[in-house]
Design an enzyme around this catalytic site. Structure first.
Site, mmCIF file in Angstrom:
data_model
loop_
_atom_site.group_PDB
_atom_site.id
_atom_site.type_symbol
_atom_site.label_atom_id
_atom_site.label_comp_id
_atom_site.label_asym_id
_atom_site.label_seq_id
_atom_site.Cartn_x
_atom_site.Cartn_y
_atom_site.Cartn_z
ATOM 1 N N ASP A 1 0.810 -1.154 0.085
ATOM 2 C CA ASP A 1 -0.063 -0.053 0.091
ATOM 3 C C ASP A 1 1.085 1.230 -0.118
ATOM 4 O O ASP A 1 1.996 1.061 -0.119
ATOM 5 C CB ASP A 1 -1.058 -0.100 1.288
ATOM 6 C CG ASP A 1 -2.172 0.721 0.883
ATOM 7 O OD1 ASP A 1 -2.332 1.289 -0.022
ATOM 8 O OD2 ASP A 1 -3.154 0.857 1.882
ATOM 9 N N HIS B 1 -7.183 5.276 7.449
ATOM 10 C CA HIS B 1 -8.514 4.969 6.946
ATOM 11 C C HIS B 1 -8.723 3.563 6.820
ATOM 12 O O HIS B 1 -7.779 2.689 7.007
ATOM 13 C CB HIS B 1 -8.737 5.631 5.709
ATOM 14 C CG HIS B 1 -7.651 5.096 4.512
ATOM 15 N ND1 HIS B 1 -6.472 5.107 4.526
ATOM 16 C CD2 HIS B 1 -8.066 4.356 3.377
ATOM 17 C CE1 HIS B 1 -5.976 4.493 3.514
ATOM 18 N NE2 HIS B 1 -7.050 4.136 2.846
ATOM 19 N N GLU C 1 -7.939 -2.529 6.856
ATOM 20 C CA GLU C 1 -7.715 -3.595 5.701
ATOM 21 C C GLU C 1 -6.467 -4.570 6.052
ATOM 22 O O GLU C 1 -6.566 -5.690 5.136
ATOM 23 C CB GLU C 1 -7.591 -2.593 4.631
ATOM 24 C CG GLU C 1 -6.441 -1.671 4.579
ATOM 25 C CD GLU C 1 -6.525 -0.540 3.707
ATOM 26 O OE1 GLU C 1 -7.504 0.133 3.865
ATOM 27 O OE2 GLU C 1 -5.704 -0.431 2.617
#
Ligand SMILES: [Zn+2]
Length: 273
Positions: free
Chosen positions: A8, A116, A135
Site C-alpha cells: 500500500d 482509514h 484492511e
C-alpha cells in the site's frame, strides 16, 4: 519458498499527505518512486534469506503505482484493477508467507498517518466476526484462507502496532513516528530501506525455521460488518442479497474468506455510488 509482498502507499517512507499518494498531484511522482524503493528493499531481504520466488501486489488506489522499470528484476508484479484479489492479488496455495509494505492504521486511530479503512470516503469501521480491524485484517485473513501467515509489516508505529496486536509476533519496520494524521517524524530512505531489507530477511529466515506464528484463520461462518459514514451508503450496500442492516452498519455472512472479501469490496463499491 515463495513470498507475496502486498503493498500500500500510505505507510511508505516519508508519506504524510494525501497529495503524495494521489495520482495527478505533483508530489505523487516522487512518492511512487520511494514506494518502489521500499518494495525493492523487501524483495532484496526476502531473496537474501533464501526465498525462491517473490510476487508483488500493487495495492494502492488503482494498483498502478510501482515503477516496473525500477523494480528488482527477480520479482513479478501484479498491477492494475480491478483484479480478482485486489490488494492480495497473486495470493494462492503456492505462497508460503506474506509481507505487508507501506501499510497504515485503521480509520479513527490517533497518531496514524492517513489512517482509514479501505475507503476514506465511505468506510468508518469494519469487523471480521467480532474483531474490529482495518484492511490489514481483511488481507491477513485472505492470506490465512490460503494457509499463509503474514510475516512482516512496514509503516508508521501505529500501523505496525495494530498488525502485531492482531497477528502476534512478526517482524516490523517502523519507517516513521506519526504524531497526527498528517504529521510524522520520518527517517530518510537510506535508513528505512536498510531497516526494511533486514526485517524482510529476518522474517523469511524465521518462516523457513518454522519460527513464525500460525496463519490468521477465522472461524466459519464468517461475518464481515461494514459501518459506513452515512445512511445512503448503507442503503446502496444493502442492495447485495442476504446482507443485514443495523443503522449505518451492513453485514454479510458467508462460508469462506474469499467470498467475504469480495462481498466487502462489492459493498464498498456500491456505497460509493
Ligand atoms: Zn492505500
Amino acid at each position: 519458498m515463495k513470498i507475496l509482498i502486498a503493498t500500500d502507499m500510505e505507510g511508505i517512507t516519508g508519506v504524510t499527505t494525501w497529495e503524495q499518494v494521489t495520482p495527478g498531484h505533483a508530489e505523487y511522482a516522487r512518492f511512487r518512486r520511494l514506494m518502489t524503493q521500499d518494495v525493492n528493499a523487501a524483495i532484496r531481504g526476502a531473496f537474501d534469506a533464501g526465498a525462491d520466488e517473490v510476487v508483488v501486489a500493487d495495492g494502492h488506489w488503482n494498483g498502478s503505482n510501482i515503477l516496473i522499470e525500477e523494480l528488482d528484476a527477480r520479482a513479478k508484479l501484479n498491477t492494475g484493477s480491478p483484479s480478482p484479489l485486489s490488494m492480495m492479488e497473486g495470493m494462492d496455495e503456492s505462497i508460503d508467507g506474506v509481507i505487508f509494505i507501506g501499510y497504515h492504521a485503521r480509520n479513527g486511530s490517533p497518531s496514524a498517518i492517513l489512517d482509514h479503512t479501505w475507503s476514506s470516503k465511505t468506510v468508518a469501521n469494519i469487523w471480521l466476526n467480532d474483531i474490529l480491524t482495518g484492511e490489514y485484517g481483511l488481507n491477513a485473513a485472505v492470506a490465512g484462507h490460503f494457509d499463509a501467515p503474514v510475516i512482516m509489516v512496514s509503516g508508521d508505529q501505529t500501523a505496525c502496532a495494530q498488525v502485531t496486536e492482531l497477528l502476534g509476533d512478526l517482524e516490523t519496520a517502523v519507517v516513521k513516528q506519526a504524531s497526527g494524521r498528517f504529521a510524522a517524524e520520518c527517517l530518510a530512505p537510506q535508513v528505512t530501506q536498510e531497516m526494511i531489507r533486514l526485517s524482510a530477511e529476518r522474517a523469511v529466515e524465521r518462516l523457513a525455521q518454522g519460527d513464525m506464528h500460525v496463519p490468521f484463520v477465522l472461524g466459519t461462518p464468517i461475518t464481515v460488518t461494514v459501518e459506513f459514514f452515512t445512511s445512503d451508503m448503507a442503503d446502496r450496500a444493502t442492495r447485495i442479497p442476504f446482507t443485514k442492516r443495523d443503522g449505518t452498519r451492513v453485514s454479510l455472512t458467508v462460508q469462506e474468506m474469499t467470498s467475504a472479501y469480495n462481498g466487502f469490496r462489492a459493498m464498498v463499491m456500491l456505497a460509493a455510488g
